[in-house]
Scaffold this motif. Sequence first.
Motif, PDB file in Angstrom:
ATOM      1  N   GLN A 138      16.407  26.927 -13.357  1.00  8.51           N
ATOM      2  CA  GLN A 138      17.550  26.780 -12.466  1.00  8.51           C
ATOM      3  C   GLN A 138      18.819  27.404 -13.020  1.00  8.51           C
ATOM      4  OE1 GLN A 138      16.996  25.198  -9.343  1.00  8.51           O
ATOM      5  NE2 GLN A 138      14.914  25.482 -10.139  1.00  8.51           N
ATOM      6  N   SER A 139      18.765  27.902 -14.250  1.00  2.00           N
ATOM      7  CA  SER A 139      19.933  28.530 -14.859  1.00  2.00           C
ATOM      8  C   SER A 139      19.513  29.804 -15.570  1.00  2.00           C
ATOM      9  CB  SER A 139      20.600  27.565 -15.852  1.00  2.00           C
ATOM     10  OG  SER A 139      19.692  27.214 -16.884  1.00  2.00           O
ATOM     11  N   GLY A 140      20.500  30.583 -16.008  1.00  2.00           N
ATOM     12  CA  GLY A 140      20.204  31.818 -16.719  1.00  2.00           C
ATOM     13  C   GLY A 140      20.208  33.022 -15.807  1.00  2.00           C
ATOM     14  N   PRO A 141      20.408  34.207 -16.369  1.00  2.00           N
ATOM     15  CA  PRO A 141      20.534  35.424 -15.552  1.00  2.00           C
ATOM     16  C   PRO A 141      19.259  35.833 -14.824  1.00  2.00           C
ATOM     17  CG  PRO A 141      20.560  35.952 -17.902  1.00  2.00           C
ATOM     18  CD  PRO A 141      20.666  34.473 -17.795  1.00  2.00           C
ATOM     19  N   TRP A 142      18.101  35.304 -15.216  1.00  2.00           N
ATOM     20  CA  TRP A 142      16.846  35.654 -14.549  1.00  2.00           C
ATOM     21  C   TRP A 142      16.462  34.656 -13.465  1.00  2.00           C
ATOM     22  CZ3 TRP A 142      13.359  36.769 -19.456  1.00  2.00           C
ATOM     23  CH2 TRP A 142      13.881  37.888 -20.135  1.00  2.00           C
ATOM     24  N   ARG A 143      17.287  33.661 -13.213  1.00  2.00           N
ATOM     25  CA  ARG A 143      16.900  32.552 -12.347  1.00  2.00           C
ATOM     26  C   ARG A 143      16.437  32.981 -10.958  1.00  2.00           C
ATOM     27  NH1 ARG A 143      21.247  30.667  -8.955  1.00  2.00           N
ATOM     28  NH2 ARG A 143      20.542  28.496  -9.153  1.00  2.00           N
ATOM     29  N   ASP A 144      16.983  34.050 -10.425  1.00  2.00           N
ATOM     30  CA  ASP A 144      16.649  34.481  -9.064  1.00  2.00           C
ATOM     31  C   ASP A 144      15.564  35.555  -9.021  1.00  2.00           C
ATOM     32  OD1 ASP A 144      18.542  32.793  -7.819  1.00  2.00           O
ATOM     33  OD2 ASP A 144      20.143  34.192  -8.332  1.00  2.00           O
TER      34      ASP A 144
END
Length: 403
Positions: A138-144
């Motif tokens: 749910q967090s971090g630059p790769w989340r999506d």
Amino acid sequence: MTETAANTPQSGSGTAWQPLSGVRVVDFSALLPGPAAGAILADLGAEVIKVEPLAGEGVRHREVLSPILYAANRSKASLTIDLKHDGAAAVVAGLARWADVALESFRPGVAARLGIDHTSLSAVNPGIISCSVSGYGQSGPWRDAPGHDLNFLAAGGAFAFSGHWTGRPRRSGMPVADLLGASNAAIAILAALNERRDTGRGVMLDVALMDAVLFGVSMRHDLGADGEVGDSPYPTNDLFATADGRDIALGVGTEEHLWQSFRTVMAPDMPMILESRFDTDEGRRTHGDALFEALTDTIARRDAADWMARFDAADVPANLCLYPAEAVVSDHVRARGFVSEVGGRHLSAFPAAADGRQPQIRTPAPEAGSGTREILGTLGFSPAAIDQLVNDAVVADGPKRGA
């Protein structure tokens, strides 16, 4: 909400181990990781409602994924609903009040848009435990970022390690990231249920499949590895093809007595194995390429049954690589009793026994929407209100193909 199937464990006391009886789970997840976590909880006695779109979730419409449908959704009841419909909010609120646990596996942000995120559910039921299972968390630059099992294994460093003496790393035939993530989710849910006994409040659990891979890698390998590393440091610990097209898994490693037993078995067909360069563990690894090549060539000259008879007689750790259909009818699997026939399919219950009692698969995977009316009734909706929800296409008694 489901009838109990005739599925008594085959070993132990014959009494099902259902320690989660009374725990209620609403499973909004799809595909494998989330549903598999729900299946583990169901095997242990939890009551699980599978919430899926009006047409049923995706695995119902792809034949290649059908094993997931049957294995990961056993012992659940199915409610089909259009979560985007304004009328769905009342049903979701009812589910939140009913549930101890909510599972979802959407990309970050989607659950909030559908009104099934922890903030929305805990506003109705402060004690609910929400578990989000996603690829990168749910967090971090790769989340999506999009991804599947292969991607999460790659991102978590798993493909830096080859499980074979020679060759580049190869993927497993099992979805390792998905299954690790499912297990982590089930463990986290059980921990949160225990914590809630003291606090009275639920929590929001964030389980990422990539994190699960990195955790698994850390248990076996150096997280400082910055290049490809051989994961099989022994040329006698690998898969070898036989003359009849089967494979044998040899597990001969550093144990000297096992090496000597193996050496004795192989010597008549492969005299070079008696050479002094293979006397020590260091020598076997130093000259591993030659040893591996010779073993590969020698084992390929005889059928699997011939080799297995020799290995068994000498107590060499070797296994014929079985097909699942062969494994489930083996005397050992039958004696263990975790695999049983449910709805005409062999399925394995969660494989842990407690004083001889075993988890139990109670019913086959449900038809989409087959439990809709019963579930809504349990949530307090009147027959007239249920009819209205069906007429308004908020819910469905069964899948509406093409919806």
